[in-house]
Design a protein around this motif. Structure first.
Motif, PDB file in Angstrom:
ATOM      1  N   SER A  14      13.725  62.980  30.385  1.00  0.00           N
ATOM      2  CA  SER A  14      14.681  63.136  31.471  1.00  0.00           C
ATOM      3  C   SER A  14      14.506  64.515  32.081  1.00  0.00           C
ATOM      4  CB  SER A  14      16.107  62.952  30.965  1.00  0.00           C
ATOM      5  OG  SER A  14      16.405  63.933  30.010  1.00  0.00           O
ATOM      6  N   SER A  15      14.803  64.609  33.332  1.00  0.00           N
ATOM      7  CA  SER A  15      14.615  65.884  34.013  1.00  0.00           C
ATOM      8  C   SER A  15      15.607  66.917  33.485  1.00  0.00           C
ATOM      9  CB  SER A  15      14.778  65.708  35.515  1.00  0.00           C
ATOM     10  OG  SER A  15      16.085  65.295  35.820  1.00  0.00           O
ATOM     11  N   GLU A  16      15.182  68.147  33.419  1.00  0.00           N
ATOM     12  CA  GLU A  16      15.998  69.248  32.944  1.00  0.00           C
ATOM     13  C   GLU A  16      16.974  69.644  34.040  1.00  0.00           C
ATOM     14  OE1 GLU A  16      17.784  71.707  30.732  1.00  0.00           O
ATOM     15  OE2 GLU A  16      16.013  70.819  29.847  1.00  0.00           O
ATOM     16  N   ARG A  17      18.277  69.621  33.718  1.00  0.00           N
ATOM     17  CA  ARG A  17      19.294  69.955  34.707  1.00  0.00           C
ATOM     18  C   ARG A  17      19.867  71.348  34.496  1.00  0.00           C
ATOM     19  NH1 ARG A  17      23.251  65.071  34.005  1.00  0.00           N
ATOM     20  NH2 ARG A  17      22.835  65.684  31.897  1.00  0.00           N
ATOM     21  N   ARG A  18      19.543  71.982  33.406  1.00  0.00           N
ATOM     22  CA  ARG A  18      20.110  73.289  33.107  1.00  0.00           C
ATOM     23  C   ARG A  18      19.499  74.350  34.022  1.00  0.00           C
ATOM     24  NH1 ARG A  18      18.874  72.610  26.782  1.00  0.00           N
ATOM     25  NH2 ARG A  18      20.179  70.803  26.473  1.00  0.00           N
ATOM     26  N   VAL A  19      20.355  75.211  34.565  1.00  0.00           N
ATOM     27  CA  VAL A  19      19.864  76.300  35.391  1.00  0.00           C
ATOM     28  C   VAL A  19      19.803  77.609  34.610  1.00  0.00           C
ATOM     29  CG1 VAL A  19      20.390  75.467  37.704  1.00  0.00           C
ATOM     30  CG2 VAL A  19      22.183  76.488  36.347  1.00  0.00           C
ATOM     31  N   ALA A  20      20.410  77.645  33.451  1.00  0.00           N
ATOM     32  CA  ALA A  20      20.381  78.825  32.592  1.00  0.00           C
ATOM     33  C   ALA A  20      20.296  78.361  31.145  1.00  0.00           C
ATOM     34  CB  ALA A  20      21.644  79.661  32.803  1.00  0.00           C
ATOM     35  N   PRO A  21      19.590  79.108  30.296  1.00  0.00           N
ATOM     36  CA  PRO A  21      19.470  78.687  28.897  1.00  0.00           C
ATOM     37  C   PRO A  21      20.817  78.677  28.190  1.00  0.00           C
ATOM     38  CG  PRO A  21      18.463  80.843  29.236  1.00  0.00           C
ATOM     39  CD  PRO A  21      18.899  80.348  30.568  1.00  0.00           C
ATOM     40  N   ARG A  22      21.019  77.649  27.383  1.00  0.00           N
ATOM     41  CA  ARG A  22      22.249  77.550  26.594  1.00  0.00           C
ATOM     42  C   ARG A  22      22.109  78.421  25.365  1.00  0.00           C
ATOM     43  NH1 ARG A  22      23.663  71.120  26.886  1.00  0.00           N
ATOM     44  NH2 ARG A  22      23.628  71.013  29.148  1.00  0.00           N
ATOM     45  N   ARG A  23      23.218  79.045  25.002  1.00  0.00           N
ATOM     46  CA  ARG A  23      23.233  79.936  23.855  1.00  0.00           C
ATOM     47  C   ARG A  23      24.299  79.500  22.874  1.00  0.00           C
ATOM     48  NH1 ARG A  23      21.392  85.103  25.210  1.00  0.00           N
ATOM     49  NH2 ARG A  23      21.335  85.371  22.971  1.00  0.00           N
ATOM     50  N   GLN A  24      24.067  79.778  21.615  1.00  0.00           N
ATOM     51  CA  GLN A  24      25.062  79.499  20.579  1.00  0.00           C
ATOM     52  C   GLN A  24      26.159  80.552  20.688  1.00  0.00           C
ATOM     53  OE1 GLN A  24      23.481  79.462  16.628  1.00  0.00           O
ATOM     54  NE2 GLN A  24      25.487  79.364  15.684  1.00  0.00           N
ATOM     55  N   PRO A  25      27.416  80.130  20.645  1.00  0.00           N
ATOM     56  CA  PRO A  25      28.500  81.116  20.739  1.00  0.00           C
ATOM     57  C   PRO A  25      28.624  81.936  19.461  1.00  0.00           C
ATOM     58  CG  PRO A  25      29.409  78.955  20.318  1.00  0.00           C
ATOM     59  CD  PRO A  25      27.926  78.764  20.519  1.00  0.00           C
ATOM     60  N   ALA A  26      29.174  83.125  19.605  1.00  0.00           N
ATOM     61  CA  ALA A  26      29.487  83.962  18.445  1.00  0.00           C
ATOM     62  C   ALA A  26      30.600  83.290  17.649  1.00  0.00           C
ATOM     63  CB  ALA A  26      29.924  85.348  18.913  1.00  0.00           C
ATOM     64  N   MET A  27      30.647  83.559  16.369  1.00  0.00           N
ATOM     65  CA  MET A  27      31.699  83.025  15.509  1.00  0.00           C
ATOM     66  C   MET A  27      33.063  83.383  16.106  1.00  0.00           C
ATOM     67  SD  MET A  27      32.316  81.331  12.750  1.00  0.00           S
ATOM     68  CE  MET A  27      30.920  81.428  11.668  1.00  0.00           C
ATOM     69  N   GLY A  28      33.945  82.406  16.192  1.00  0.00           N
ATOM     70  CA  GLY A  28      35.291  82.653  16.679  1.00  0.00           C
ATOM     71  C   GLY A  28      35.445  82.637  18.189  1.00  0.00           C
ATOM     72  N   THR A  29      34.423  82.157  18.926  1.00  0.00           N
ATOM     73  CA  THR A  29      34.544  82.088  20.380  1.00  0.00           C
ATOM     74  C   THR A  29      35.270  80.809  20.771  1.00  0.00           C
ATOM     75  OG1 THR A  29      32.528  83.365  20.737  1.00  0.00           O
ATOM     76  CG2 THR A  29      33.285  82.021  22.564  1.00  0.00           C
ATOM     77  N   VAL A  30      36.335  80.965  21.536  1.00  0.00           N
ATOM     78  CA  VAL A  30      37.143  79.841  21.987  1.00  0.00           C
ATOM     79  C   VAL A  30      37.381  79.976  23.482  1.00  0.00           C
ATOM     80  CG1 VAL A  30      38.293  79.503  19.752  1.00  0.00           C
ATOM     81  CG2 VAL A  30      39.328  81.011  21.481  1.00  0.00           C
ATOM     82  N   CYS A  31      37.871  78.910  24.065  1.00  0.00           N
ATOM     83  CA  CYS A  31      38.286  78.916  25.463  1.00  0.00           C
ATOM     84  C   CYS A  31      39.750  78.513  25.492  1.00  0.00           C
ATOM     85  CB  CYS A  31      37.435  77.947  26.277  1.00  0.00           C
ATOM     86  SG  CYS A  31      37.820  77.978  28.025  1.00  0.00           S
ATOM     87  N   ARG A  32      40.592  79.428  25.967  1.00  0.00           N
ATOM     88  CA  ARG A  32      42.029  79.156  26.075  1.00  0.00           C
ATOM     89  C   ARG A  32      42.297  78.744  27.517  1.00  0.00           C
ATOM     90  NH1 ARG A  32      45.661  80.304  22.406  1.00  0.00           N
ATOM     91  NH2 ARG A  32      44.303  81.833  21.436  1.00  0.00           N
ATOM     92  N   LEU A  33      42.599  77.453  27.716  1.00  0.00           N
ATOM     93  CA  LEU A  33      42.772  76.908  29.058  1.00  0.00           C
ATOM     94  C   LEU A  33      44.197  77.088  29.554  1.00  0.00           C
ATOM     95  CD1 LEU A  33      40.794  73.594  28.515  1.00  0.00           C
ATOM     96  CD2 LEU A  33      40.009  75.651  29.703  1.00  0.00           C
ATOM     97  N   ASP A  34      44.320  77.435  30.829  1.00  0.00           N
ATOM     98  CA  ASP A  34      45.643  77.543  31.441  1.00  0.00           C
ATOM     99  C   ASP A  34      46.329  76.188  31.395  1.00  0.00           C
ATOM    100  OD1 ASP A  34      44.904  80.118  32.090  1.00  0.00           O
ATOM    101  OD2 ASP A  34      44.653  79.724  34.230  1.00  0.00           O
ATOM    102  N   SER A  35      47.621  76.198  31.195  1.00  0.00           N
ATOM    103  CA  SER A  35      48.415  74.973  31.210  1.00  0.00           C
ATOM    104  C   SER A  35      48.919  74.732  32.631  1.00  0.00           C
ATOM    105  CB  SER A  35      49.602  75.112  30.260  1.00  0.00           C
ATOM    106  OG  SER A  35      50.460  74.011  30.395  1.00  0.00           O
ATOM    107  N   PRO A  36      48.699  73.533  33.182  1.00  0.00           N
ATOM    108  CA  PRO A  36      49.147  73.281  34.558  1.00  0.00           C
ATOM    109  C   PRO A  36      50.667  73.290  34.707  1.00  0.00           C
ATOM    110  CG  PRO A  36      48.206  71.286  33.599  1.00  0.00           C
ATOM    111  CD  PRO A  36      48.011  72.399  32.601  1.00  0.00           C
ATOM    112  N   ASP A  37      51.385  73.054  33.607  1.00  0.00           N
ATOM    113  CA  ASP A  37      52.852  72.998  33.700  1.00  0.00           C
ATOM    114  C   ASP A  37      53.552  74.225  33.105  1.00  0.00           C
ATOM    115  OD1 ASP A  37      52.462  72.633  31.003  1.00  0.00           O
ATOM    116  OD2 ASP A  37      53.343  70.633  30.924  1.00  0.00           O
ATOM    117  N   GLY A  38      52.781  75.248  32.771  1.00  0.00           N
ATOM    118  CA  GLY A  38      53.378  76.454  32.213  1.00  0.00           C
ATOM    119  C   GLY A  38      53.675  76.376  30.728  1.00  0.00           C
TER     120      GLY A  38
END
Length: 120
Positions: A14-38
């Protein structure tokens, strides 16, 4: 006249769709998403990250096309980075969680990404 067996042909990758190389996150890396309702924010475990996007595990689905905002955070340091992204794919997992891939609205600079990637 006998004919030799036809060799198997490998399928086209399959064709490569990535525009930048993927990297493994550092231990403990999270994404805290905003809540739409507060309400309480959703916490996603970062699976991999690049300057152009992110893959993460989340306990609720986010339909493709959804725009999300929040913070990349390190649970082991005080590193925090504001991000906005657009969901490009979502896959339910057997665990009940969802694997979500998203493109950042604005690419992350290499220096800004350093606290959130594992050392090579």
């Amino acid at each position: 006249m006998s004919s030799a067996p036809t060799p198997a042909v490998a399928p086209n990758p399959s064709s490569e769709r990535r525009v930048a190389p993927r990297r493994q996150p550092a231990m403990g890396t999270v994404c805290r998403l905003d809540s739409p309702d507060g309400g309480p924010s959703a916490l996603a475990l970062v699976w991999n990250i690049s300057q152009s996007g992110i893959s993460m595990l989340l306990n609720a689905p986010q339909p493709a096309g959804t725009v999300l905002a929040g913070y990349l955070e390190s649970m082991v340091s005080d590193a925090m980075l504001r991000i906005a992204m657009k969901v490009v794919h979502v896959k339910p997992l057997d665990t009940g969680d969802y694997f979500i891939g998203a493109h950042f609205e604005n690419p992350i600079a290499a220096d800004d990404m350093k606290p959130f990637i594992a050392e090579e």
